[in-house]
Write a protein that holds these residues in place. Sequence first.
Motif, PDB file in Angstrom:
ATOM      1  N   TYR A 183       0.868  -1.180   0.000  1.00 59.56           N
ATOM      2  CA  TYR A 183       0.000   0.000   0.000  1.00 59.56           C
ATOM      3  C   TYR A 183       0.903   1.227   0.000  1.00 59.56           C
ATOM      4  O   TYR A 183       1.928   1.247   0.670  1.00 59.56           O
ATOM      5  CB  TYR A 183      -0.876  -0.014   1.262  1.00 59.56           C
ATOM      6  CG  TYR A 183      -1.866   1.115   1.340  1.00 59.56           C
ATOM      7  CD1 TYR A 183      -3.108   0.992   0.733  1.00 59.56           C
ATOM      8  CD2 TYR A 183      -1.567   2.285   2.014  1.00 59.56           C
ATOM      9  CE1 TYR A 183      -4.031   2.026   0.799  1.00 59.56           C
ATOM     10  CE2 TYR A 183      -2.485   3.324   2.086  1.00 59.56           C
ATOM     11  CZ  TYR A 183      -3.712   3.183   1.483  1.00 59.56           C
ATOM     12  OH  TYR A 183      -4.611   4.208   1.553  1.00 59.56           O
ATOM     13  N   ASP A 184       0.523   2.222  -0.765  1.00 63.24           N
ATOM     14  CA  ASP A 184       1.334   3.430  -0.789  1.00 63.24           C
ATOM     15  C   ASP A 184       0.463   4.623  -1.174  1.00 63.24           C
ATOM     16  O   ASP A 184      -0.539   4.466  -1.873  1.00 63.24           O
ATOM     17  CB  ASP A 184       2.480   3.280  -1.798  1.00 63.24           C
ATOM     18  CG  ASP A 184       3.577   4.311  -1.584  1.00 63.24           C
ATOM     19  OD1 ASP A 184       3.660   4.898  -0.495  1.00 63.24           O
ATOM     20  OD2 ASP A 184       4.342   4.545  -2.531  1.00 63.24           O
ATOM     21  N   VAL A 185       0.852   5.774  -0.731  1.00 67.34           N
ATOM     22  CA  VAL A 185       0.136   7.014  -1.018  1.00 67.34           C
ATOM     23  C   VAL A 185       1.158   8.108  -1.294  1.00 67.34           C
ATOM     24  O   VAL A 185       2.143   8.232  -0.562  1.00 67.34           O
ATOM     25  CB  VAL A 185      -0.741   7.460   0.183  1.00 67.34           C
ATOM     26  CG1 VAL A 185      -1.395   8.799  -0.101  1.00 67.34           C
ATOM     27  CG2 VAL A 185      -1.774   6.408   0.522  1.00 67.34           C
ATOM     28  N   HIS A 186       0.951   8.872  -2.353  1.00 69.86           N
ATOM     29  CA  HIS A 186       1.752  10.061  -2.623  1.00 69.86           C
ATOM     30  C   HIS A 186       0.818  11.208  -2.970  1.00 69.86           C
ATOM     31  O   HIS A 186      -0.210  11.007  -3.610  1.00 69.86           O
ATOM     32  CB  HIS A 186       2.711   9.827  -3.801  1.00 69.86           C
ATOM     33  CG  HIS A 186       3.880   8.960  -3.471  1.00 69.86           C
ATOM     34  ND1 HIS A 186       5.147   9.461  -3.293  1.00 69.86           N
ATOM     35  CD2 HIS A 186       3.972   7.629  -3.274  1.00 69.86           C
ATOM     36  CE1 HIS A 186       5.976   8.474  -3.012  1.00 69.86           C
ATOM     37  NE2 HIS A 186       5.293   7.339  -3.001  1.00 69.86           N
ATOM     38  N   ARG A 187       1.202  12.375  -2.595  1.00 67.14           N
ATOM     39  CA  ARG A 187       0.418  13.578  -2.845  1.00 67.14           C
ATOM     40  C   ARG A 187       0.657  14.080  -4.269  1.00 67.14           C
ATOM     41  O   ARG A 187       1.788  14.061  -4.760  1.00 67.14           O
ATOM     42  CB  ARG A 187       0.818  14.650  -1.830  1.00 67.14           C
ATOM     43  CG  ARG A 187      -0.046  15.860  -1.788  1.00 67.14           C
ATOM     44  CD  ARG A 187       0.185  16.655  -0.484  1.00 67.14           C
ATOM     45  NE  ARG A 187       1.559  16.626  -0.006  1.00 67.14           N
ATOM     46  CZ  ARG A 187       2.435  17.636  -0.216  1.00 67.14           C
ATOM     47  NH1 ARG A 187       2.059  18.718  -0.843  1.00 67.14           N
ATOM     48  NH2 ARG A 187       3.661  17.559   0.251  1.00 67.14           N
ATOM     49  N   THR A 247       4.234   1.233  -8.496  1.00 66.96           N
ATOM     50  CA  THR A 247       5.402   0.353  -8.393  1.00 66.96           C
ATOM     51  C   THR A 247       5.829   0.192  -6.945  1.00 66.96           C
ATOM     52  O   THR A 247       6.208  -0.899  -6.517  1.00 66.96           O
ATOM     53  CB  THR A 247       6.550   0.907  -9.264  1.00 66.96           C
ATOM     54  OG1 THR A 247       6.112   0.923 -10.622  1.00 66.96           O
ATOM     55  CG2 THR A 247       7.798   0.055  -9.150  1.00 66.96           C
ATOM     56  N   HIS A 248       5.736   1.258  -6.172  1.00 60.64           N
ATOM     57  CA  HIS A 248       6.092   1.175  -4.753  1.00 60.64           C
ATOM     58  C   HIS A 248       5.199   0.170  -4.019  1.00 60.64           C
ATOM     59  O   HIS A 248       5.679  -0.605  -3.186  1.00 60.64           O
ATOM     60  CB  HIS A 248       5.975   2.544  -4.074  1.00 60.64           C
ATOM     61  CG  HIS A 248       7.020   3.522  -4.520  1.00 60.64           C
ATOM     62  ND1 HIS A 248       7.098   4.798  -4.018  1.00 60.64           N
ATOM     63  CD2 HIS A 248       8.018   3.406  -5.426  1.00 60.64           C
ATOM     64  CE1 HIS A 248       8.114   5.432  -4.590  1.00 60.64           C
ATOM     65  NE2 HIS A 248       8.678   4.608  -5.457  1.00 60.64           N
ATOM     66  N   ALA A 249       3.911   0.175  -4.320  1.00 60.62           N
ATOM     67  CA  ALA A 249       2.994  -0.760  -3.659  1.00 60.62           C
ATOM     68  C   ALA A 249       3.339  -2.200  -4.029  1.00 60.62           C
ATOM     69  O   ALA A 249       3.291  -3.097  -3.182  1.00 60.62           O
ATOM     70  CB  ALA A 249       1.551  -0.422  -4.033  1.00 60.62           C
ATOM     71  N   ASP A 251       9.749  -3.157   4.538  1.00 61.16           N
ATOM     72  CA  ASP A 251       9.102  -2.373   3.485  1.00 61.16           C
ATOM     73  C   ASP A 251      10.143  -1.588   2.686  1.00 61.16           C
ATOM     74  O   ASP A 251      11.347  -1.656   2.962  1.00 61.16           O
ATOM     75  CB  ASP A 251       8.030  -1.453   4.071  1.00 61.16           C
ATOM     76  CG  ASP A 251       8.607  -0.431   5.035  1.00 61.16           C
ATOM     77  OD1 ASP A 251       9.842  -0.209   5.043  1.00 61.16           O
ATOM     78  OD2 ASP A 251       7.817   0.171   5.771  1.00 61.16           O
ATOM     79  N   ILE A 252       9.676  -0.845   1.706  1.00 57.09           N
ATOM     80  CA  ILE A 252      10.624  -0.162   0.819  1.00 57.09           C
ATOM     81  C   ILE A 252      11.381   0.945   1.540  1.00 57.09           C
ATOM     82  O   ILE A 252      12.510   1.244   1.182  1.00 57.09           O
ATOM     83  CB  ILE A 252       9.953   0.376  -0.461  1.00 57.09           C
ATOM     84  CG1 ILE A 252       8.906   1.429  -0.162  1.00 57.09           C
ATOM     85  CG2 ILE A 252       9.357  -0.750  -1.272  1.00 57.09           C
ATOM     86  CD1 ILE A 252       8.363   2.105  -1.414  1.00 57.09           C
ATOM     87  N   GLY A 253      10.765   1.531   2.551  1.00 54.58           N
ATOM     88  CA  GLY A 253      11.454   2.573   3.311  1.00 54.58           C
ATOM     89  C   GLY A 253      12.706   2.048   3.998  1.00 54.58           C
ATOM     90  O   GLY A 253      13.678   2.778   4.197  1.00 54.58           O
TER      91      GLY A 253
END
Length: 112
Positions: free
Chosen positions: A8-12, A42-44, A57-59
């Motif tokens: 799951y990912d969110v960007h503004r 792609t991040h998700a 996670d990716i972080g």
Amino acid sequence: MFRIGFGYDVHRLVEGRDLILGGVRIPHALGLMGHSDADVLTHAVMDAILGALGKGDIGRHFPDTDPAYRGADSLLLLKQVVAWMRQERFVVNNLDTTLVAERPRISPHIPP
Ligand SMILES: [Zn+2]
């Protein structure tokens, strides 16, 4: 043995950035804010694979504090994640994604 991962990912959305989704540059007045190319889709996917592998996670692997990932092409980061997955002798059997956005319309950019 199989494993299931959930990403799951969110960007503004902001002005002055490209909008890249799944490696596809989509013409739009706004783009996604982020340290890398901010390819949220792609991040998700990366997060789902890493989660299934039990690798965080990716972080954790591609921190937004690391200048090496400034403006990074997320597809290249995904290639690294896939390489780790293959090292552990897993493959992706099925992948389903959901993109939530009011605009732009994404359907014209999805191959038939
Ligand atoms: Zn992201």
